[in-house]
Write a protein that holds these residues in place. Structure first.
Motif, PDB file in Angstrom:
ATOM      1  N   GLU A   1       0.804  -1.214   0.000  1.00 18.77           N
ATOM      2  CA  GLU A   1       0.000   0.000   0.000  1.00 18.77           C
ATOM      3  C   GLU A   1       0.834   1.260   0.000  1.00 18.77           C
ATOM      4  OE1 GLU A   1      -3.812   1.185   2.508  1.00 18.77           O
ATOM      5  OE2 GLU A   1      -3.448  -0.994   2.364  1.00 18.77           O
ATOM      6  N   PHE A   2       0.745   2.014  -1.075  1.00 14.11           N
ATOM      7  CA  PHE A   2       1.455   3.301  -1.156  1.00 14.11           C
ATOM      8  C   PHE A   2       0.867   4.263  -0.121  1.00 14.11           C
ATOM      9  CE2 PHE A   2       1.382   7.669  -2.893  1.00 14.11           C
ATOM     10  CZ  PHE A   2       2.742   7.917  -2.885  1.00 14.11           C
ATOM     11  N   PRO A   3       1.713   4.852   0.746  1.00 15.42           N
ATOM     12  CA  PRO A   3       1.190   5.782   1.752  1.00 15.42           C
ATOM     13  C   PRO A   3       0.811   7.124   1.117  1.00 15.42           C
ATOM     14  CG  PRO A   3       3.564   5.447   1.983  1.00 15.42           C
ATOM     15  CD  PRO A   3       3.149   4.672   0.796  1.00 15.42           C
ATOM     16  N   LEU A   4      -0.494   7.369   0.996  1.00 17.99           N
ATOM     17  CA  LEU A   4      -0.976   8.565   0.293  1.00 17.99           C
ATOM     18  C   LEU A   4      -0.489   9.875   0.921  1.00 17.99           C
ATOM     19  CD1 LEU A   4      -4.607   7.492  -0.612  1.00 17.99           C
ATOM     20  CD2 LEU A   4      -2.707   7.913  -2.188  1.00 17.99           C
ATOM     21  N   ASP A   5      -0.185   9.822   2.215  1.00 17.57           N
ATOM     22  CA  ASP A   5       0.334  11.013   2.890  1.00 17.57           C
ATOM     23  C   ASP A   5       1.569  11.575   2.201  1.00 17.57           C
ATOM     24  OD1 ASP A   5      -1.540  11.099   4.793  1.00 17.57           O
ATOM     25  OD2 ASP A   5      -0.225  10.600   6.487  1.00 17.57           O
ATOM     26  N   PHE A   6       2.337  10.696   1.549  1.00 15.56           N
ATOM     27  CA  PHE A   6       3.581  11.137   0.910  1.00 15.56           C
ATOM     28  C   PHE A   6       3.325  12.201  -0.163  1.00 15.56           C
ATOM     29  CE2 PHE A   6       6.813   7.498   1.722  1.00 15.56           C
ATOM     30  CZ  PHE A   6       6.470   7.502   3.063  1.00 15.56           C
ATOM     31  N   LEU A   7       2.096  12.214  -0.706  1.00 17.06           N
ATOM     32  CA  LEU A   7       1.781  13.189  -1.755  1.00 17.06           C
ATOM     33  C   LEU A   7       1.830  14.626  -1.216  1.00 17.06           C
ATOM     34  CD1 LEU A   7      -1.115  11.333  -3.602  1.00 17.06           C
ATOM     35  CD2 LEU A   7       1.280  11.509  -4.291  1.00 17.06           C
ATOM     36  N   LYS A   8       1.827  14.747   0.101  1.00 15.59           N
ATOM     37  CA  LYS A   8       1.930  16.087   0.702  1.00 15.59           C
ATOM     38  C   LYS A   8       3.263  16.745   0.372  1.00 15.59           C
ATOM     39  CE  LYS A   8      -0.747  15.224   4.903  1.00 15.59           C
ATOM     40  NZ  LYS A   8      -0.321  14.741   6.221  1.00 15.59           N
ATOM     41  N   ILE A   9       4.207  15.972  -0.129  1.00 17.03           N
ATOM     42  CA  ILE A   9       5.505  16.552  -0.479  1.00 17.03           C
ATOM     43  C   ILE A   9       5.325  17.688  -1.490  1.00 17.03           C
ATOM     44  CG2 ILE A   9       6.107  14.999  -2.404  1.00 17.03           C
ATOM     45  CD1 ILE A   9       8.998  14.971  -1.289  1.00 17.03           C
ATOM     46  N   HIS A  10       4.229  17.621  -2.269  1.00 17.25           N
ATOM     47  CA  HIS A  10       3.985  18.663  -3.276  1.00 17.25           C
ATOM     48  C   HIS A  10       3.433  19.951  -2.675  1.00 17.25           C
ATOM     49  CE1 HIS A  10       4.917  15.815  -6.339  1.00 17.25           C
ATOM     50  NE2 HIS A  10       3.890  15.050  -6.079  1.00 17.25           N
ATOM     51  N   SER A  11       2.938  19.886  -1.449  1.00 17.28           N
ATOM     52  CA  SER A  11       2.267  21.080  -0.919  1.00 17.28           C
ATOM     53  C   SER A  11       2.708  21.488   0.487  1.00 17.28           C
ATOM     54  CB  SER A  11       0.756  20.854  -0.915  1.00 17.28           C
ATOM     55  OG  SER A  11       0.449  19.730  -0.111  1.00 17.28           O
ATOM     56  N   ALA A  12       3.363  20.582   1.216  1.00 13.64           N
ATOM     57  CA  ALA A  12       3.679  20.885   2.619  1.00 13.64           C
ATOM     58  C   ALA A  12       4.488  22.171   2.747  1.00 13.64           C
ATOM     59  CB  ALA A  12       4.431  19.716   3.250  1.00 13.64           C
ATOM     60  N   GLU A  13       4.187  22.914   3.767  1.00 14.71           N
ATOM     61  CA  GLU A  13       4.886  24.163   4.030  1.00 14.71           C
ATOM     62  C   GLU A  13       6.316  23.868   4.496  1.00 14.71           C
ATOM     63  OE1 GLU A  13       3.861  27.357   7.165  1.00 14.71           O
ATOM     64  OE2 GLU A  13       2.016  26.821   6.080  1.00 14.71           O
ATOM     65  N   MET A  14       7.261  24.620   3.971  1.00 12.96           N
ATOM     66  CA  MET A  14       8.659  24.384   4.342  1.00 12.96           C
ATOM     67  C   MET A  14       9.154  25.487   5.269  1.00 12.96           C
ATOM     68  SD  MET A  14      10.451  22.823   1.041  1.00 12.96           S
ATOM     69  CE  MET A  14       9.970  23.613  -0.457  1.00 12.96           C
ATOM     70  N   SER A  15      10.272  25.225   5.925  1.00 15.02           N
ATOM     71  CA  SER A  15      10.913  26.271   6.732  1.00 15.02           C
ATOM     72  C   SER A  15      11.118  27.492   5.833  1.00 15.02           C
ATOM     73  CB  SER A  15      12.273  25.803   7.228  1.00 15.02           C
ATOM     74  OG  SER A  15      12.167  24.504   7.739  1.00 15.02           O
ATOM     75  N   GLU A  16      11.082  28.669   6.419  1.00 19.39           N
ATOM     76  CA  GLU A  16      11.006  29.877   5.585  1.00 19.39           C
ATOM     77  C   GLU A  16      12.201  30.083   4.655  1.00 19.39           C
ATOM     78  OE1 GLU A  16      12.572  31.639   9.509  1.00 19.39           O
ATOM     79  OE2 GLU A  16      11.175  30.075   8.955  1.00 19.39           O
ATOM     80  N   PHE A  17      13.313  29.434   4.958  1.00 16.62           N
ATOM     81  CA  PHE A  17      14.493  29.648   4.108  1.00 16.62           C
ATOM     82  C   PHE A  17      14.520  28.713   2.897  1.00 16.62           C
ATOM     83  CE2 PHE A  17      15.243  26.789   7.535  1.00 16.62           C
ATOM     84  CZ  PHE A  17      15.852  25.698   6.948  1.00 16.62           C
ATOM     85  N   LYS A  18      13.470  27.903   2.730  1.00 13.29           N
ATOM     86  CA  LYS A  18      13.427  26.973   1.591  1.00 13.29           C
ATOM     87  C   LYS A  18      12.368  27.418   0.590  1.00 13.29           C
ATOM     88  CE  LYS A  18      16.191  23.845   3.207  1.00 13.29           C
ATOM     89  NZ  LYS A  18      17.486  24.040   2.631  1.00 13.29           N
ATOM     90  N   GLU A  19      12.631  27.163  -0.675  1.00 11.51           N
ATOM     91  CA  GLU A  19      11.585  27.446  -1.647  1.00 11.51           C
ATOM     92  C   GLU A  19      11.422  26.271  -2.609  1.00 11.51           C
ATOM     93  OE1 GLU A  19      12.408  30.074  -4.750  1.00 11.51           O
ATOM     94  OE2 GLU A  19      14.564  29.829  -4.655  1.00 11.51           O
ATOM     95  N   ARG A  20      10.226  26.169  -3.160  1.00  7.75           N
ATOM     96  CA  ARG A  20       9.931  25.115  -4.125  1.00  7.75           C
ATOM     97  C   ARG A  20      10.367  25.572  -5.510  1.00  7.75           C
ATOM     98  NH1 ARG A  20       6.076  23.554  -0.933  1.00  7.75           N
ATOM     99  NH2 ARG A  20       5.872  21.306  -0.777  1.00  7.75           N
ATOM    100  N   ASN A  21      11.588  25.322  -5.889  1.00 11.28           N
ATOM    101  CA  ASN A  21      12.011  25.697  -7.237  1.00 11.28           C
ATOM    102  C   ASN A  21      11.777  24.508  -8.177  1.00 11.28           C
ATOM    103  OD1 ASN A  21      14.024  23.926  -6.540  1.00 11.28           O
ATOM    104  ND2 ASN A  21      15.470  25.556  -6.014  1.00 11.28           N
ATOM    105  N   THR A  22      12.151  24.680  -9.447  1.00 10.18           N
ATOM    106  CA  THR A  22      11.855  23.623 -10.419  1.00 10.18           C
ATOM    107  C   THR A  22      12.654  22.352 -10.126  1.00 10.18           C
ATOM    108  OG1 THR A  22      13.440  24.724 -11.841  1.00 10.18           O
ATOM    109  CG2 THR A  22      11.124  25.032 -12.359  1.00 10.18           C
ATOM    110  N   VAL A  23      13.865  22.510  -9.579  1.00 12.32           N
ATOM    111  CA  VAL A  23      14.661  21.329  -9.237  1.00 12.32           C
ATOM    112  C   VAL A  23      13.936  20.527  -8.157  1.00 12.32           C
ATOM    113  CG1 VAL A  23      16.877  20.533  -8.313  1.00 12.32           C
ATOM    114  CG2 VAL A  23      16.803  22.526  -9.806  1.00 12.32           C
ATOM    115  N   PHE A  24      13.439  21.232  -7.168  1.00 10.81           N
ATOM    116  CA  PHE A  24      12.700  20.569  -6.102  1.00 10.81           C
ATOM    117  C   PHE A  24      11.476  19.859  -6.661  1.00 10.81           C
ATOM    118  CE2 PHE A  24       9.614  20.095  -2.806  1.00 10.81           C
ATOM    119  CZ  PHE A  24      10.360  19.691  -1.719  1.00 10.81           C
ATOM    120  N   GLN A  25      10.736  20.550  -7.545  1.00  5.39           N
ATOM    121  CA  GLN A  25       9.535  19.941  -8.135  1.00  5.39           C
ATOM    122  C   GLN A  25       9.871  18.648  -8.857  1.00  5.39           C
ATOM    123  OE1 GLN A  25       6.781  21.149  -7.387  1.00  5.39           O
ATOM    124  NE2 GLN A  25       6.532  23.342  -7.750  1.00  5.39           N
ATOM    125  N   SER A  26      10.925  18.680  -9.684  1.00  8.18           N
ATOM    126  CA  SER A  26      11.204  17.473 -10.454  1.00  8.18           C
ATOM    127  C   SER A  26      11.679  16.344  -9.548  1.00  8.18           C
ATOM    128  CB  SER A  26      12.185  17.699 -11.606  1.00  8.18           C
ATOM    129  OG  SER A  26      12.979  18.809 -11.391  1.00  8.18           O
TER     130      SER A  26
END
Ligand code: HEC
Length: 146
Positions: free
Chosen positions: A68-93
């Motif tokens: 069973e794939f843990p669906l919670d893992f999909l939160k990686i696409h939306s979870a809030e990060m520490s303020e010094f991190k940003e979701r850039n294209t490298v992170f997305q891929s």
């Protein structure tokens, strides 16, 4: 010496912050940073992913097939990060590659050996971490099945 020990323990606690902020501030200031530290949603998710994959590793070693794939893992696409991190294209891929690999662990029709699929996933954890958050890498490496 005391200072060094403090810096080291702070580095472990703030594995991802070490480059940005903690290294050159004084010991006193570090104490304040420490008091205010609250793990981000992403940090909590990461710790959850670590614990889950450790369990998957032990299951695989015991001869069980995780299904069973843990669906919670999909939160990686939306979870809030520490303020010094940003979701850039490298992170997305990297997050997409990682989720695909993790899903493949639970693909009972795959012809690739389970250990290999698991290690591919862990290596993607490591690859993403190499781009911006190197602190936890030694810990993540322990997940690899040898
Ligand atoms: C797409 C990039 C990416 C992938 C894939 C990824 N991580 Fe992370 N990880 C991060 C980032 C960014 C942080 C810092 C989060 C923050 O501080 O908000 C982090 C933080 C962590 C932390 C430290 C959490 C804390 O308490 O500060 C651990 C442990 C961790 N990741 C383990 C893993 C494991 C295990 C995997 C694979 C199952 C994984 N990571 C996959 C980017 C990634």
């Amino acid at each position: 010496m005391k200072y060094l020990v403090l810096v080291l323990s702070i580095c472990i606690l703030f594995s991802c912050k070490q480059n940005e902020e903690t290294q050159e501030v004084t010991a006193k200031q570090e104490k304040i940073v420490y008091d205010m530290y609250e793990p981000s949603e992403m940090a909590n998710l990461m710790n959850q992913m670590y614990a889950h994959n450790l369990k998957v590793k032990n299951d695989i070693l015991a001869g069980n097939v995780p299904t069973e794939f843990p669906l919670d893992f999909l939160k990686i696409h939306s979870a809030e990060m520490s303020e010094f991190k940003e979701r850039n294209t490298v992170f997305q891929s990297f997050s997409e590659l990682f989720i695909e690999a993790e899903k493949d662990i639970y693909n009972t029709e795959s012809t690739v050996p389970l250990e290999d699929r698991f290690n591919t996933t862990v290596n993607l954890c490591i690859s993403c971490h190499q781009t911006e958050c190197t602190g936890p890498i030694p810990r993540i490496k322990k997940l690899l099945i040898k």
